[in-house]
Motif scaffolding. Structure first.
Motif, PDB file in Angstrom:
ATOM      1  N   HIS A  35      66.695 -13.350  44.975  1.00  0.00           N
ATOM      2  CA  HIS A  35      65.915 -12.157  44.619  1.00  0.00           C
ATOM      3  C   HIS A  35      64.421 -12.370  44.901  1.00  0.00           C
ATOM      4  CE1 HIS A  35      69.450 -10.354  42.712  1.00  0.00           C
ATOM      5  NE2 HIS A  35      69.713 -11.569  42.255  1.00  0.00           N
ATOM      6  N   ASN A  36      64.126 -13.208  45.897  1.00  0.00           N
ATOM      7  CA  ASN A  36      62.747 -13.457  46.318  1.00  0.00           C
ATOM      8  C   ASN A  36      61.867 -13.888  45.137  1.00  0.00           C
ATOM      9  OD1 ASN A  36      60.690 -13.638  48.263  1.00  0.00           O
ATOM     10  ND2 ASN A  36      59.913 -11.603  47.736  1.00  0.00           N
ATOM     11  N   THR A  37      62.413 -14.735  44.307  1.00  0.00           N
ATOM     12  CA  THR A  37      61.718 -15.256  43.134  1.00  0.00           C
ATOM     13  C   THR A  37      61.903 -16.766  43.105  1.00  0.00           C
ATOM     14  OG1 THR A  37      62.169 -13.202  41.928  1.00  0.00           O
ATOM     15  CG2 THR A  37      61.593 -15.122  40.606  1.00  0.00           C
ATOM     16  N   PHE A  38      60.935 -17.456  42.560  1.00  0.00           N
ATOM     17  CA  PHE A  38      61.088 -18.897  42.361  1.00  0.00           C
ATOM     18  C   PHE A  38      61.504 -19.159  40.916  1.00  0.00           C
ATOM     19  CE2 PHE A  38      58.066 -20.861  45.773  1.00  0.00           C
ATOM     20  CZ  PHE A  38      58.846 -20.306  46.768  1.00  0.00           C
ATOM     21  N   ALA A  39      62.297 -20.206  40.716  1.00  0.00           N
ATOM     22  CA  ALA A  39      62.539 -20.753  39.382  1.00  0.00           C
ATOM     23  C   ALA A  39      61.922 -22.142  39.360  1.00  0.00           C
ATOM     24  CB  ALA A  39      64.032 -20.828  39.082  1.00  0.00           C
ATOM     25  N   THR A  40      61.092 -22.410  38.372  1.00  0.00           N
ATOM     26  CA  THR A  40      60.454 -23.720  38.298  1.00  0.00           C
ATOM     27  C   THR A  40      60.802 -24.419  36.992  1.00  0.00           C
ATOM     28  OG1 THR A  40      58.365 -24.949  38.372  1.00  0.00           O
ATOM     29  CG2 THR A  40      58.295 -22.766  37.351  1.00  0.00           C
ATOM     30  N   VAL A  95      63.772  -6.336  26.168  1.00  0.00           N
ATOM     31  CA  VAL A  95      63.097  -5.574  27.219  1.00  0.00           C
ATOM     32  C   VAL A  95      62.520  -6.525  28.263  1.00  0.00           C
ATOM     33  CG1 VAL A  95      61.161  -4.032  27.717  1.00  0.00           C
ATOM     34  CG2 VAL A  95      62.580  -3.647  25.690  1.00  0.00           C
ATOM     35  N   ALA A  96      61.930  -7.628  27.800  1.00  0.00           N
ATOM     36  CA  ALA A  96      61.346  -8.595  28.730  1.00  0.00           C
ATOM     37  C   ALA A  96      62.412  -9.213  29.620  1.00  0.00           C
ATOM     38  CB  ALA A  96      60.600  -9.677  27.951  1.00  0.00           C
ATOM     39  N   VAL A  97      63.576  -9.539  29.053  1.00  0.00           N
ATOM     40  CA  VAL A  97      64.665 -10.094  29.845  1.00  0.00           C
ATOM     41  C   VAL A  97      65.147  -9.095  30.883  1.00  0.00           C
ATOM     42  CG1 VAL A  97      67.059 -10.901  29.765  1.00  0.00           C
ATOM     43  CG2 VAL A  97      65.425 -11.722  28.083  1.00  0.00           C
ATOM     44  N   ASP A  98      65.227  -7.828  30.484  1.00  0.00           N
ATOM     45  CA  ASP A  98      65.707  -6.794  31.403  1.00  0.00           C
ATOM     46  C   ASP A  98      64.770  -6.595  32.593  1.00  0.00           C
ATOM     47  OD1 ASP A  98      67.907  -6.365  29.830  1.00  0.00           O
ATOM     48  OD2 ASP A  98      67.064  -4.632  28.777  1.00  0.00           O
ATOM     49  N   GLU A  99      63.519  -7.013  32.471  1.00  0.00           N
ATOM     50  CA  GLU A  99      62.560  -6.860  33.568  1.00  0.00           C
ATOM     51  C   GLU A  99      63.042  -7.569  34.827  1.00  0.00           C
ATOM     52  OE1 GLU A  99      58.884  -5.502  34.110  1.00  0.00           O
ATOM     53  OE2 GLU A  99      60.434  -4.215  33.282  1.00  0.00           O
ATOM     54  N   TYR A 100      63.692  -8.701  34.657  1.00  0.00           N
ATOM     55  CA  TYR A 100      64.222  -9.430  35.818  1.00  0.00           C
ATOM     56  C   TYR A 100      65.734  -9.609  35.670  1.00  0.00           C
ATOM     57  CZ  TYR A 100      61.721 -12.393  32.449  1.00  0.00           C
ATOM     58  OH  TYR A 100      61.143 -12.903  31.307  1.00  0.00           O
ATOM     59  N   GLY A 101      66.370  -8.522  35.266  1.00  0.00           N
ATOM     60  CA  GLY A 101      67.809  -8.510  35.046  1.00  0.00           C
ATOM     61  C   GLY A 101      68.642  -8.948  36.241  1.00  0.00           C
ATOM     62  N   PRO A 102      68.305  -8.548  37.482  1.00  0.00           N
ATOM     63  CA  PRO A 102      69.121  -8.974  38.621  1.00  0.00           C
ATOM     64  C   PRO A 102      69.216 -10.486  38.773  1.00  0.00           C
ATOM     65  CG  PRO A 102      67.755  -7.112  39.249  1.00  0.00           C
ATOM     66  CD  PRO A 102      67.310  -7.522  37.873  1.00  0.00           C
ATOM     67  N   LEU A 147      60.686 -18.098  35.691  1.00  0.00           N
ATOM     68  CA  LEU A 147      60.785 -17.337  36.924  1.00  0.00           C
ATOM     69  C   LEU A 147      59.371 -16.950  37.325  1.00  0.00           C
ATOM     70  CD1 LEU A 147      63.799 -15.014  36.017  1.00  0.00           C
ATOM     71  CD2 LEU A 147      63.844 -17.157  37.321  1.00  0.00           C
ATOM     72  N   THR A 148      59.043 -17.107  38.609  1.00  0.00           N
ATOM     73  CA  THR A 148      57.669 -16.856  39.057  1.00  0.00           C
ATOM     74  C   THR A 148      57.664 -16.098  40.381  1.00  0.00           C
ATOM     75  OG1 THR A 148      57.308 -18.795  40.490  1.00  0.00           O
ATOM     76  CG2 THR A 148      57.110 -19.136  38.102  1.00  0.00           C
ATOM     77  N   LYS A 149      56.499 -15.581  40.721  1.00  0.00           N
ATOM     78  CA  LYS A 149      56.295 -15.106  42.079  1.00  0.00           C
ATOM     79  C   LYS A 149      56.479 -16.283  43.034  1.00  0.00           C
ATOM     80  CE  LYS A 149      52.802 -11.421  41.639  1.00  0.00           C
ATOM     81  NZ  LYS A 149      51.394 -11.074  42.015  1.00  0.00           N
ATOM     82  N   PRO A 150      56.945 -16.042  44.260  1.00  0.00           N
ATOM     83  CA  PRO A 150      56.982 -17.146  45.227  1.00  0.00           C
ATOM     84  C   PRO A 150      55.590 -17.746  45.402  1.00  0.00           C
ATOM     85  CG  PRO A 150      58.255 -15.287  46.035  1.00  0.00           C
ATOM     86  CD  PRO A 150      57.531 -14.802  44.805  1.00  0.00           C
ATOM     87  N   ASN A 151      55.500 -19.043  45.263  1.00  0.00           N
ATOM     88  CA  ASN A 151      54.224 -19.743  45.410  1.00  0.00           C
ATOM     89  C   ASN A 151      54.313 -20.613  46.651  1.00  0.00           C
ATOM     90  OD1 ASN A 151      52.517 -22.387  44.832  1.00  0.00           O
ATOM     91  ND2 ASN A 151      51.590 -20.732  43.656  1.00  0.00           N
ATOM     92  N   VAL A 152      53.734 -20.120  47.747  1.00  0.00           N
ATOM     93  CA  VAL A 152      53.840 -20.835  49.022  1.00  0.00           C
ATOM     94  C   VAL A 152      52.601 -21.660  49.332  1.00  0.00           C
ATOM     95  CG1 VAL A 152      55.482 -19.192  49.993  1.00  0.00           C
ATOM     96  CG2 VAL A 152      53.027 -18.783  50.275  1.00  0.00           C
ATOM     97  N   ASP A 153      51.540 -21.488  48.561  1.00  0.00           N
ATOM     98  CA  ASP A 153      50.318 -22.264  48.725  1.00  0.00           C
ATOM     99  C   ASP A 153      50.070 -23.052  47.448  1.00  0.00           C
ATOM    100  OD1 ASP A 153      47.836 -23.351  49.127  1.00  0.00           O
ATOM    101  OD2 ASP A 153      46.831 -21.465  49.661  1.00  0.00           O
ATOM    102  N   PRO A 154      50.272 -24.369  47.474  1.00  0.00           N
ATOM    103  CA  PRO A 154      50.093 -25.163  46.256  1.00  0.00           C
ATOM    104  C   PRO A 154      48.695 -25.101  45.676  1.00  0.00           C
ATOM    105  CG  PRO A 154      51.270 -26.416  47.932  1.00  0.00           C
ATOM    106  CD  PRO A 154      50.743 -25.187  48.593  1.00  0.00           C
TER     107      PRO A 154
END
Length: 458
Positions: free
Chosen positions: A248-253, A183-190, A152-159
């Motif tokens: 959730h405004n996140t990218f999965a790569t 705890v790390a998993v819970d950070e992006y629980g949604p 899971l990453t921040k949206p990357n709109v500029d390659p």
């Protein structure tokens, strides 16, 4: 609103879809296929226009494209650009919800045939069917269980900008080196919750989900079963995971190596073979000890996996992961409970004895990766290929090492006559041409590293 009339094929749909739909009208049906990359292509239509008895068509040229969308000229294909129609035959056993759609939507994976009813040899799903069919002719049934790693990453709109970890609920970027951290998993629980919701709506089973070693890196494990069904599940999961992240405004790569200083992402596959008549695992003999077939499967894997690396690591980026560091093996050595080897034998009882292929990247087409891995083991059992001695310590950069890049891997693939015969030469010819074209495209690019360090310093 027009009243929704249930068509006859509604009785063919799984209960999970009916539970998801409730009393809502089914608005759309998507007839999809996995392309060479493993992405979905197909046709969408209003539900009243769909019938499992109707044949839908797509041009065969969709299998002649690189990852960038460019078309490849293949000399061995006569009249390639006539773009003949190939028939899509809905496989209703794969029907499930496209849970992310705004309206109730059904998706169905289709088989691909010629207009005369013959399987399309270059279609990835048919390649896997071909390999499984060879097992069945021997009285064997392969069993697999994939593990999916992704970021899971921040949206990357500029390659041109580096990929960055996502921002969690604390407002901080996800941190790495936190394997198995709850705890790390819970950070992006949604996002995780939405993945679970989509999986339930689609009738897909998750065995476990964990935090992996990278910042924002997740591992999702599937239950063992039939190779074709599990490849379909991986295909569906990758689509669902991307959509869940976007909610959730996140990218999965599913890049094999998206961030330079973080571990790569794999698709480990656990493999065993059972006797069709008895249901017994043929990797164990009657006394519960390792069988000749088990050792021969390993021997075939060692011999042939290096030949099919373009199917297991299909892009130049794939080999950034396979550098012998960060838990990614660079070899086809084998050993019990040793994660530095490409072939790991997990600790298990005789009934569950299996071989874990740790070489495969998550950037592969799941149908092709599973087909190639099973094909290597199949040839080992048929030809009674002996394995090398078991590794008894850490293995880094020694023994039977993997090709160090896509160019070297393609050289080996071109010369691999035995395994190309198992996978099907028509498919191998097309796939090889596509990978060579992608490699040329990659080499034409100028990287930020070159601009930073060479522009003014040389």
């Amino acid at each position: 609103m027009t009243r929704f009339t249930k068509p006859d094929w509604f009785d063919l749909l799984p209960e999970t879809f009916h539970q998801f739909r409730g009393d809502e009208r089914v608005e759309e049906v998507q007839c999809i296929i996995p392309d060479m990359v493993g992405m979905s292509r197909g046709k969408a239509m209003p539900s009243e226009k769909f019938s499992p008895n109707t044949i839908y068509y797509l041009p065969d040229s969709l299998f002649y494209q690189t990852i960038t969308g460019d078309y490849v000229e293949i000399d061995q294909i006569e009249n390639q650009w006539m773009e003949r129609d190939i028939a899509l035959i809905p496989d209703m056993s794969t029907a499930c919800a496209a849970a992310w759609a705004d309206d109730v939507t059904l998706q169905v994976i289709c088989d691909l045939q010629t207009r005369g009813g013959e399987p399309i040899e270059v279609a990835p799903r048919n390649v896997l069917k071909r390999v499984v069919g060879l097992y069945e002719k021997r009285g064997w049934r392969p069993v697999v269980a994939p593990e999916l790693e992704f970021y899971l990453t921040k949206p990357n709109v500029d390659p041109n900008e580096p990929i960055e970890p996502p921002i969690g609920r604390t407002g901080r970027a996800a941190s790495g080196r936190q394997s198995f951290s709850m705890v790390a998993v819970d950070e992006y629980g949604p996002v995780i919750d939405t993945i679970y919701d989509f999986a339930e709506a689609q009738g897909l089973n998750i065995d476990t989900m964990i935090q992996e070693g990278g910042a924002g890196q997740i591992e999702l494990n599937l239950l063992h079963g039939d190779p074709l069904r599990l490849a379909d599940e991986v295909f569906y999961f990758k689509r669902a995971i991307r959509e869940a992240a976007l909610k959730h405004n996140t990218f999965a790569t599913f890049m094999a190596k998206p961030m330079r200083d973080e571990p790569g992402s794999a698709m480990h596959i656990h493999q065993s073979v059972v006797d069709i008549k008895t249901g017994a695992n043929i990797f164990s003999d009657k006394k519960g000890e390792v069988s000749p077939e088990f050792l021969h499967f390993i021997g075939g894997s060692q011999k042939h996996l290096v030949e099919v690396m373009p199917l297991l690591a299909p892009y130049a980026n794939s080999y950034r992961r396979l550098n012998g560091r960060m838990s990614a093996p660079d070899n086809v050595e084998w050993s019990k409970d040793n994660r530095t080897t490409g072939l790991r034998i997990p600790i298990c009882d005789a009934e569950s004895r299996r071989v874990e292929n740790r070489i495969i990247g998550i950037d592969t087409n799941p149908y092709l990766a599973i087909a190639a891995s099973l094909a290597a083991g199949y040839l080992g059992m048929v030809n009674e290929t002996a394995p090398t001695p078991e590794a008894t310590r850490e293995v880094w950069g020694e023994g039977s090492v993997l090709p160090d890049g896509l160019a070297a891997a393609l050289v080996g693939f071109e010369a691999a006559k035995d395994i190309r015969a198992v996978l099907g030469e028509p498919f191998c010819t097309v796939f090889e041409a596509i990978k060579n074209a992608e490699l040329i495209e990659f080499r034409q690019e100028i990287s930020p590293w070159e601009r930073e360090h060479l522009m003014l310093n040389v």
